[in-house]
Write a protein that holds these residues in place. Sequence first.
Motif, PDB file in Angstrom:
ATOM      1  N   VAL A  31       0.815  -1.222   0.000  1.00 49.98           N
ATOM      2  CA  VAL A  31       0.000   0.000   0.000  1.00 49.98           C
ATOM      3  C   VAL A  31       0.847   1.271   0.000  1.00 49.98           C
ATOM      4  O   VAL A  31       0.330   2.354   0.261  1.00 49.98           O
ATOM      5  CB  VAL A  31      -0.958   0.012   1.216  1.00 49.98           C
ATOM      6  CG1 VAL A  31      -1.938  -1.142   1.137  1.00 49.98           C
ATOM      7  CG2 VAL A  31      -0.191  -0.041   2.535  1.00 49.98           C
ATOM      8  N   THR A  32       2.123   1.141  -0.295  1.00 54.12           N
ATOM      9  CA  THR A  32       2.993   2.330  -0.264  1.00 54.12           C
ATOM     10  C   THR A  32       2.848   3.197  -1.506  1.00 54.12           C
ATOM     11  O   THR A  32       3.209   4.380  -1.482  1.00 54.12           O
ATOM     12  CB  THR A  32       4.461   1.913  -0.124  1.00 54.12           C
ATOM     13  OG1 THR A  32       4.803   1.029  -1.196  1.00 54.12           O
ATOM     14  CG2 THR A  32       4.701   1.201   1.209  1.00 54.12           C
ATOM     15  N   GLY A  33       2.357   2.630  -2.599  1.00 54.25           N
ATOM     16  CA  GLY A  33       2.252   3.403  -3.830  1.00 54.25           C
ATOM     17  C   GLY A  33       3.633   3.773  -4.362  1.00 54.25           C
ATOM     18  O   GLY A  33       4.538   2.941  -4.428  1.00 54.25           O
ATOM     19  N   ASP A  34       3.779   5.067  -4.728  1.00 60.51           N
ATOM     20  CA  ASP A  34       5.071   5.537  -5.244  1.00 60.51           C
ATOM     21  C   ASP A  34       6.083   5.801  -4.138  1.00 60.51           C
ATOM     22  O   ASP A  34       7.267   6.032  -4.416  1.00 60.51           O
ATOM     23  CB  ASP A  34       4.872   6.816  -6.061  1.00 60.51           C
ATOM     24  CG  ASP A  34       4.056   6.585  -7.321  1.00 60.51           C
ATOM     25  OD1 ASP A  34       4.144   5.462  -7.873  1.00 60.51           O
ATOM     26  OD2 ASP A  34       3.328   7.500  -7.745  1.00 60.51           O
ATOM     27  N   TYR A  35       5.626   5.758  -2.906  1.00 56.99           N
ATOM     28  CA  TYR A  35       6.515   6.023  -1.772  1.00 56.99           C
ATOM     29  C   TYR A  35       7.180   4.719  -1.334  1.00 56.99           C
ATOM     30  O   TYR A  35       6.814   3.623  -1.763  1.00 56.99           O
ATOM     31  CB  TYR A  35       5.734   6.659  -0.626  1.00 56.99           C
ATOM     32  CG  TYR A  35       5.247   8.051  -0.953  1.00 56.99           C
ATOM     33  CD1 TYR A  35       6.018   9.167  -0.652  1.00 56.99           C
ATOM     34  CD2 TYR A  35       4.023   8.248  -1.577  1.00 56.99           C
ATOM     35  CE1 TYR A  35       5.579  10.447  -0.958  1.00 56.99           C
ATOM     36  CE2 TYR A  35       3.573   9.521  -1.889  1.00 56.99           C
ATOM     37  CZ  TYR A  35       4.358  10.619  -1.587  1.00 56.99           C
ATOM     38  OH  TYR A  35       3.925  11.882  -1.910  1.00 56.99           O
ATOM     39  N   SER A  36       8.162   4.845  -0.465  1.00 60.09           N
ATOM     40  CA  SER A  36       8.900   3.670  -0.002  1.00 60.09           C
ATOM     41  C   SER A  36       8.294   3.134   1.291  1.00 60.09           C
ATOM     42  O   SER A  36       7.485   3.811   1.953  1.00 60.09           O
ATOM     43  CB  SER A  36      10.370   4.021   0.238  1.00 60.09           C
ATOM     44  OG  SER A  36      10.499   4.858   1.386  1.00 60.09           O
ATOM     45  N   GLN A 229      -0.594  14.409  -3.170  1.00 61.59           N
ATOM     46  CA  GLN A 229       0.405  13.405  -3.538  1.00 61.59           C
ATOM     47  C   GLN A 229       0.455  12.242  -2.543  1.00 61.59           C
ATOM     48  O   GLN A 229       0.569  11.082  -2.926  1.00 61.59           O
ATOM     49  CB  GLN A 229       1.807  14.039  -3.615  1.00 61.59           C
ATOM     50  CG  GLN A 229       1.944  15.158  -4.629  1.00 61.59           C
ATOM     51  CD  GLN A 229       1.549  16.500  -4.056  1.00 61.59           C
ATOM     52  OE1 GLN A 229       1.300  16.641  -2.862  1.00 61.59           O
ATOM     53  NE2 GLN A 229       1.471  17.504  -4.929  1.00 61.59           N
ATOM     54  N   ALA A 230       0.396  12.549  -1.247  1.00 65.90           N
ATOM     55  CA  ALA A 230       0.631  11.537  -0.212  1.00 65.90           C
ATOM     56  C   ALA A 230      -0.617  11.198   0.602  1.00 65.90           C
ATOM     57  O   ALA A 230      -0.506  10.566   1.657  1.00 65.90           O
ATOM     58  CB  ALA A 230       1.744  12.009   0.728  1.00 65.90           C
ATOM     59  N   GLY A 231      -1.781  11.586   0.127  1.00 65.49           N
ATOM     60  CA  GLY A 231      -3.007  11.325   0.885  1.00 65.49           C
ATOM     61  C   GLY A 231      -3.224   9.849   1.175  1.00 65.49           C
ATOM     62  O   GLY A 231      -3.584   9.461   2.286  1.00 65.49           O
ATOM     63  N   ALA A 232      -3.013   8.999   0.156  1.00 68.20           N
ATOM     64  CA  ALA A 232      -3.201   7.555   0.352  1.00 68.20           C
ATOM     65  C   ALA A 232      -2.196   7.008   1.367  1.00 68.20           C
ATOM     66  O   ALA A 232      -2.531   6.137   2.186  1.00 68.20           O
ATOM     67  CB  ALA A 232      -3.064   6.829  -0.976  1.00 68.20           C
ATOM     68  N   LEU A 233      -0.966   7.509   1.311  1.00 67.31           N
ATOM     69  CA  LEU A 233       0.058   7.072   2.266  1.00 67.31           C
ATOM     70  C   LEU A 233      -0.350   7.425   3.689  1.00 67.31           C
ATOM     71  O   LEU A 233      -0.241   6.586   4.600  1.00 67.31           O
ATOM     72  CB  LEU A 233       1.392   7.730   1.928  1.00 67.31           C
ATOM     73  CG  LEU A 233       2.565   7.387   2.861  1.00 67.31           C
ATOM     74  CD1 LEU A 233       3.070   5.980   2.590  1.00 67.31           C
ATOM     75  CD2 LEU A 233       3.706   8.398   2.695  1.00 67.31           C
ATOM     76  N   TYR A 234      -0.834   8.656   3.893  1.00 67.76           N
ATOM     77  CA  TYR A 234      -1.274   9.076   5.221  1.00 67.76           C
ATOM     78  C   TYR A 234      -2.453   8.236   5.706  1.00 67.76           C
ATOM     79  O   TYR A 234      -2.521   7.856   6.879  1.00 67.76           O
ATOM     80  CB  TYR A 234      -1.670  10.554   5.206  1.00 67.76           C
ATOM     81  CG  TYR A 234      -0.542  11.504   4.885  1.00 67.76           C
ATOM     82  CD1 TYR A 234       0.771  11.210   5.233  1.00 67.76           C
ATOM     83  CD2 TYR A 234      -0.783  12.701   4.205  1.00 67.76           C
ATOM     84  CE1 TYR A 234       1.813  12.070   4.936  1.00 67.76           C
ATOM     85  CE2 TYR A 234       0.255  13.576   3.904  1.00 67.76           C
ATOM     86  CZ  TYR A 234       1.549  13.254   4.273  1.00 67.76           C
ATOM     87  OH  TYR A 234       2.565  14.118   3.976  1.00 67.76           O
TER      88      TYR A 234
END
Length: 340
Positions: A31-36, A229-234
Amino acid sequence: MNAIRTSVFVGVLLACVATLGWALNFIAPYVTGDYSLYDLMAVRFLEVGVLGVGGVILCRAQLKWLSPRQRWLAAALGAAGCLAYGVCISAGVMFGGPVLTPACVGMVPVLLALVGNARNKAVAWGRLAAPLACLTLGLLLSNISSLHQPALSAVSWLAGVFFSLSAVALWLGFSVINQKHLTTLPATATGLWTALMLVGAGGTALCLLPLLCAFNLLRLPTLGFGFAQAGALYAWSLIIALMSTVVGAWAWNAATRRLPMVLSGQLIALESLFATLLGLWFHGRGPSLMEATGLAAVLIGVVMAVRIILTGTKPAATRDTDGSAEDDPQHRLTCTHRDL
């Protein structure tokens, strides 16, 4: 007797809630998406720390029940049992795939059952043979499909094994130490104990941030911190933080007070069960016949363990020859039933 049985049933229910929450640890790499993964873990445990601080403020009246040493111990347990364990689980899945780590963590119920019964004999060893065998067979069957997965590189597989076994070691140590100290605390201090664990996990994550930045392991600075950009990560970080760390820690602490270790150790098998089901869901497929048979065997083993412990709460059948009730499961359950 009815009160004791009710306590055990409530403990079993709480243990199921905790293991379902902990199973979310296994979905972190998906579930990280484009983030690590480092971004997800950093955000998650910083959120955990904030929630822990809020919990300490709400439970500040309980501080008088804990010595400074106990406060530091709770924080250290949080750093090991929440942060380090979560990192090892996620790294094990990332390097070893979705099957290896749940299979290794599946050893925990068997190991804890043996440790718990050796330290404080709740039931005869012979009565544990059937549920332990059922659990072991079920975990092997449900994870044997890993033999048919695409081959991993030797380095990646070894890294997966290392992190998976590290998670097992961390959880064994956490369970033994946590249960030992929880049974000595007043029931009113359980909420504060859990909150201090969260503070310890969040504080450790905060201390590690400079190291992560120094090695350029975080993608948030380059991809952006905004919700666009980071809503899903949060969102995923918060869901995993609440369910796997906050709810999981509270529910397990509450269950620990109601259950002897030999039973709570059996119930941890459900974490591997839930993790396998979640992994299959993220891979968009159902369980194979072998996997389904293994999962059913795990559930049967857990049910058998619960029934054996409930049957073992009869004082007349478990007292020592000198009439002492010290090793009686009813006595132990009564002494440890101090939770909320």
